[in-house]
Structures are given as structure tokens and as C-alpha cells.
Design a protein around this motif. Structure first.
Motif, PDB file in Angstrom:
ATOM      1  N   VAL A   1       1.590  -0.226   8.231  1.00  0.00           N
ATOM      2  CA  VAL A   1       1.761  -1.818   8.612  1.00  0.00           C
ATOM      3  C   VAL A   1       0.847  -2.597   8.665  1.00  0.00           C
ATOM      4  O   VAL A   1      -0.436  -2.215   8.780  1.00  0.00           O
TER       5      VAL A   1
ATOM      6  N   MET B   1       0.768  -1.098  -0.190  1.00  0.00           N
ATOM      7  CA  MET B   1       0.309  -0.018   0.029  1.00  0.00           C
ATOM      8  C   MET B   1       1.005   1.184   0.003  1.00  0.00           C
ATOM      9  O   MET B   1       0.494   2.047  -0.686  1.00  0.00           O
TER      10      MET B   1
ATOM     11  N   ASP C   1      11.380   1.236   6.880  1.00  0.00           N
ATOM     12  CA  ASP C   1      11.057  -0.289   6.798  1.00  0.00           C
ATOM     13  C   ASP C   1      12.181  -0.994   7.376  1.00  0.00           C
ATOM     14  O   ASP C   1      13.355  -0.659   6.834  1.00  0.00           O
TER      15      ASP C   1
HETATM   16  N1  LIG Z   1      -2.364  -3.912   0.233  1.00  0.00           N
HETATM   17  C1  LIG Z   1      -3.673  -3.603   0.063  1.00  0.00           C
HETATM   18  O1  LIG Z   1      -4.485  -3.515  -1.091  1.00  0.00           O
HETATM   19  C2  LIG Z   1      -4.551  -2.816   1.235  1.00  0.00           C
HETATM   20  C3  LIG Z   1      -5.828  -2.585   1.127  1.00  0.00           C
HETATM   21  C4  LIG Z   1      -6.520  -1.953   2.187  1.00  0.00           C
HETATM   22  C5  LIG Z   1      -5.897  -2.022   3.476  1.00  0.00           C
HETATM   23  N2  LIG Z   1      -4.486  -1.961   3.550  1.00  0.00           N
HETATM   24  C6  LIG Z   1      -3.824  -2.121   4.703  1.00  0.00           C
HETATM   25  O2  LIG Z   1      -2.519  -1.252   4.647  1.00  0.00           O
HETATM   26  C7  LIG Z   1      -1.497  -1.836   5.458  1.00  0.00           C
HETATM   27  C8  LIG Z   1      -0.307  -2.477   4.889  1.00  0.00           C
HETATM   28  O3  LIG Z   1      -0.674  -3.542   3.959  1.00  0.00           O
HETATM   29  P1  LIG Z   1       0.253  -3.937   2.726  1.00  0.00           P
HETATM   30  O4  LIG Z   1      -0.321  -4.624   2.204  1.00  0.00           O
HETATM   31  O5  LIG Z   1       0.995  -2.747   2.266  1.00  0.00           O
HETATM   32  O6  LIG Z   1       1.434  -4.829   3.687  1.00  0.00           O
HETATM   33  P2  LIG Z   1       2.842  -5.266   3.465  1.00  0.00           P
HETATM   34  O7  LIG Z   1       3.301  -5.126   2.118  1.00  0.00           O
HETATM   35  O8  LIG Z   1       2.935  -6.308   4.295  1.00  0.00           O
HETATM   36  O9  LIG Z   1       3.777  -3.759   4.136  1.00  0.00           O
HETATM   37  C9  LIG Z   1       3.753  -3.711   5.294  1.00  0.00           C
HETATM   38  C10 LIG Z   1       5.431  -3.322   5.404  1.00  0.00           C
HETATM   39  O10 LIG Z   1       5.415  -2.953   6.871  1.00  0.00           O
HETATM   40  C11 LIG Z   1       6.842  -3.410   7.226  1.00  0.00           C
HETATM   41  N3  LIG Z   1       7.205  -3.205   8.781  1.00  0.00           N
HETATM   42  C12 LIG Z   1       7.009  -4.291   9.467  1.00  0.00           C
HETATM   43  N4  LIG Z   1       7.452  -3.792  10.932  1.00  0.00           N
HETATM   44  C13 LIG Z   1       7.571  -2.444  10.693  1.00  0.00           C
HETATM   45  C14 LIG Z   1       7.952  -1.433  11.630  1.00  0.00           C
HETATM   46  N5  LIG Z   1       8.128  -1.796  13.022  1.00  0.00           N
HETATM   47  N6  LIG Z   1       8.183  -0.435  11.212  1.00  0.00           N
HETATM   48  C15 LIG Z   1       8.012   0.149   9.696  1.00  0.00           C
HETATM   49  N7  LIG Z   1       7.727  -0.975   9.094  1.00  0.00           N
HETATM   50  C16 LIG Z   1       7.505  -2.180   9.323  1.00  0.00           C
HETATM   51  C17 LIG Z   1       6.663  -4.726   6.746  1.00  0.00           C
HETATM   52  O11 LIG Z   1       8.131  -5.392   6.566  1.00  0.00           O
HETATM   53  P3  LIG Z   1       8.348  -6.860   6.739  1.00  0.00           P
HETATM   54  O12 LIG Z   1       7.554  -7.409   5.540  1.00  0.00           O
HETATM   55  O13 LIG Z   1       9.788  -7.043   6.818  1.00  0.00           O
HETATM   56  O14 LIG Z   1       7.601  -7.236   7.945  1.00  0.00           O
HETATM   57  C18 LIG Z   1       6.382  -4.322   5.269  1.00  0.00           C
HETATM   58  O15 LIG Z   1       7.363  -4.229   4.441  1.00  0.00           O
HETATM   59  C19 LIG Z   1      -2.286  -3.031   6.250  1.00  0.00           C
HETATM   60  O16 LIG Z   1      -2.425  -2.537   7.746  1.00  0.00           O
HETATM   61  C20 LIG Z   1      -3.485  -3.229   5.370  1.00  0.00           C
HETATM   62  O17 LIG Z   1      -4.613  -3.649   6.527  1.00  0.00           O
HETATM   63  C21 LIG Z   1      -3.824  -2.875   2.540  1.00  0.00           C
END
Ligand SMILES: NC(=O)c1ccc[n+]([C@@H]2O[C@H](COP(=O)([O-])OP(=O)(O)OC[C@H]3O[C@@H](n4cnc5c(N)ncnc54)[C@H](OP(=O)(O)O)[C@@H]3O)[C@@H](O)[C@H]2O)c1
Length: 286
Positions: A77, A20, A42
Motif C-alpha cells: 500500500v 506493484m 484491496d
Molecule cells: N509502482 C512502483 O513502481 C513502485 C516502486 C517502488 C515502490 N513502490 C511502493 O509500492 C507500494 C504500492 O505502490 P503502488 O504503485 O502499487 O500503489 P497503488 O497502485 O496505489 O496500490 C495500492 C493499493 O492499495 C489499496 N489499498 C488502500 N487501502 C488499503 C487497505 N487498507 N488494505 C488493502 N489495500 C489498500 C489501494 O486501493 P485504493 O486505490 O482504492 O486506495 C490500491 O489499490 C507503495 O508503498 C510504493 O511506495 C511502488
């Protein structure tokens, strides 16, 4: 205190540089926002390298004073690590209401963020997956501390990857999650079944997929103009006694509308349950 160089040049840090955040950063830099305004935190060296190289933004392994001295902190996150991340952020924030917080995490409510980070403007958002291709829709809801400038920033940010709608009541987020949050998967499922059916009836997988995918895209484009409701568009392609009517009759005999309604209720209930579960988490740790 503002750290920006004017109303339209707010500075920001993404906490979490995953899917995201990448979509939003791409939307910002791709529409000529200066990379100097954008930072990301990150833990993954690979992600930091990728984001820094691709977009020219500064990427940090952990939050520090530079990363928090911005106008907007975007929490991107996974919800399950949010309590831990909020605890990491708190020591870097003063009592100044800046930075404002924009959270894209599902199931983390405004109260939890305010409680963890102190009184400041907070916007909770519910984006959806088409944001990854710039065609998302995001519902936004805020706490009382939000001022017009913060609202404009939140609109500007989320508007880079699609449309924005503001909610008055945070409780509506669960229903929004069931409609637009989970919604893309309903359309994918229908398209998937169309492809399967086309193949079972004798078309090649390539042609089946091309027909179903482009039909979904075209129908979406027609809906997008909003010149007619979905009901009217359906009526316009349904000639009495024709092929479409024959198909829709089968869907209706099998309670299509009721199935969709039950699916929405199930997603809404699940969103409420996950939200309640997340709300318990920080208090357990404190
Ligand atoms: N993707 C979508 O379409 C979508 C839609 C609606 C809502 N969301 C929301 O958006 C949020 C992120 O989703 P995403 O799909 O982008 O997830 P993601 O791809 O897993 O991204 C999260 C990132 O945060 C990193 N991270 C972990 N611990 C951290 C810390 N302490 N400080 C900073 N960064 C850290 C993770 O690293 P590691 O992988 O190394 O742990 C990862 O790179 C979620 O809460 C989700 O509910 C996403």
C-alpha cells in the motif's frame, strides 16, 4: 508454524492490489505459481474483480483469518496509509513468527513494522518501476529474525520481476532510492530531451521517438550484459574528433557528472526526510 505445502510452495497475501502488487502477482502466476498460493486484499471491488479474473487468485475486501494464515504477508500500500494498514493487520496476527512480512513501501522502516506487528521476520524492499515489465531491480534489507527460508522466499518473490540485491545496512536504502528507485526517471528525462531535440532539429515526432527509445533500450541491453563498464562502453563509441566526442564535450563543459551527483544527493536527502516524516506518524497516532 508454516502454512505452505513445502519450502518452495510458500503461501502469500498481498495487502494492497495496486500497480506493484499486480506486477508481482503477474510475475508469480506467469511463471507457473499456483493461484491457490496467492491472495490479495484491496478495498476496491473493481481491482479485486480484475485481479481475481485475470489471475484466478482469491481477493478479499478486508483482512480476515484466511488472508492472514499464510507464510508471507506482502505490504503493497502507499506509505501514507501504512500506519492505518498495520493497525488493521495486528489483531489478525498471533505471537507466532509466521507470517513473515515483506514491505515494498518506500520510507517505512523495519522498526516501524516490527513495532506495529510484533517480533517476526521482516524484509523491507525498494523495488523500481521496471518491475512492472519484469525488468526491475529490488534492494532488500531484513531484521535479525530473518532465517534462510524467509530470505529464499523474499528472493523468490522479488526475483519474479527482476534482480535482487541484499543490503547489510538499512541506512543505505535512501541512497538506493536515489539510484535505482528514482533512477528510471533520470533515463526517461534524458530520452525525453533527446526526442525534443530531434524534433527541434527537424525530425518527425514519430521518427524522433523511435530513434531515442530504441537507442535507450539498446544501450540498456549492452549495459545489462555487464561484460564492460559504462565508462568502457562510452569510450568504445567515442572516436577522437568524432561526433560523439563533440556531444560529450558539451555535456562535460556543462558539468554533467556534477549535475548527476547533485541530483542523487537531492533524491537521497528527500528519501531521508520522507522516512523521518513517516517514522513520526505511527507514534503520533499511538
Ligand atoms: N509502482 C512502483 O513502481 C513502485 C516502486 C517502488 C515502490 N513502490 C511502493 O509500492 C507500494 C504500492 O505502490 P503502488 O504503485 O502499487 O500503489 P497503488 O497502485 O496505489 O496500490 C495500492 C493499493 O492499495 C489499496 N489499498 C488502500 N487501502 C488499503 C487497505 N487498507 N488494505 C488493502 N489495500 C489498500 C489501494 O486501493 P485504493 O486505490 O482504492 O486506495 C490500491 O489499490 C507503495 O508503498 C510504493 O511506495 C511502488
Amino acid at each position: 508454524m508454516l502454512y505452505n505445502r513445502g519450502m518452495h510452495a510458500y503461501t502469500m497475501t498481498f495487502v494492497g492490489g495496486g500497480h506493484m502488487a499486480s506486477a508481482l502477482i503477474g510475475g508469480l502466476i506467469g511463471s507457473d505459481v499456483s493461484p491457490e498460493r496467492v491472495q490479495v486484499v484491496d478495498p476496491s471491488a473493481e481491482r479485486r474483480e480484475l485481479l481475481a479474473t485475470k489471475w484466478g487468485i482469491s481477493a478479499h475486501a478486508a483482512l480476515d483469518e484466511t488472508a492472514t494464515q499464510v507464510d508471507v504477508l506482502i505490504l503493497a500500500v502507499k506509505p501514507q496509509i501504512m500506519p492505518e494498514v498495520l493497525a488493521q493487520i495486528r489483531p489478525h496476527l498471533s505471537n507466532d513468527p509466521c507470517p513473515m512480512i515483506i514491505s515494498v513501501a518506500s520510507g517505512i522502516n523495519l522498526h516501524a513494522i516490527e513495532t506495529a506487528l510484533g517480533p517476526r521476520p521482516v524484509v523491507r524492499t525498494m523495488p523500481n518501476t521496471p518491475a512492472l515489465v519484469g525488468a526491475g531491480i529490488t534492494a532488500l534489507v531484513s531484521n535479525e529474525a530473518l532465517e534462510d527460508t524467509h530470505r529464499q522466499w523474499a528472493n523468490d518473490l522479488m526475483g519474479r520481476v527482476g534482480e535482487c540485491v541484499w543490503l547489510d545496512d538499512e541506512a543505505d536504502i535512501d541512497l538506493v532510492t536515489a539510484i535505482s528507485g528514482s533512477g528510471p526517471a533520470y533515463f526517461f528525462a534524458l530520452t525525453e530531451h533527446l526526442v525534443t531535440s530531434a524534433i527541434q532539429h527537424g525530425l518527425s515526432p514519430t521518427i524522433a521517438e523511435q530513434l531515442a527509445h530504441q537507442t535507450a533500450h539498446g544501450a540498456g541491453q549492452m549495459l545489462k550484459t555487464r561484460e564492460a563498464s559504462a565508462a568502457l562502453l562510452r569510450q568504445q563509441v567515442t572516436s577522437p574528433g568524432g561526433t560523439t566526442e563533440a556531444a560529450l564535450n558539451v555535456l562535460n563543459q556543462n558539468q554533467f557528472a556534477q549535475i548527476v551527483d547533485e541530483a542523487v544527493s537531492a533524491a537521497q536527502a528527500r528519501s531521508q526526510a520522507l522516512g523521518a516524516q513517516n517514522a513520526e506518524q505511527p507514534s503520533k497516532e499511538s
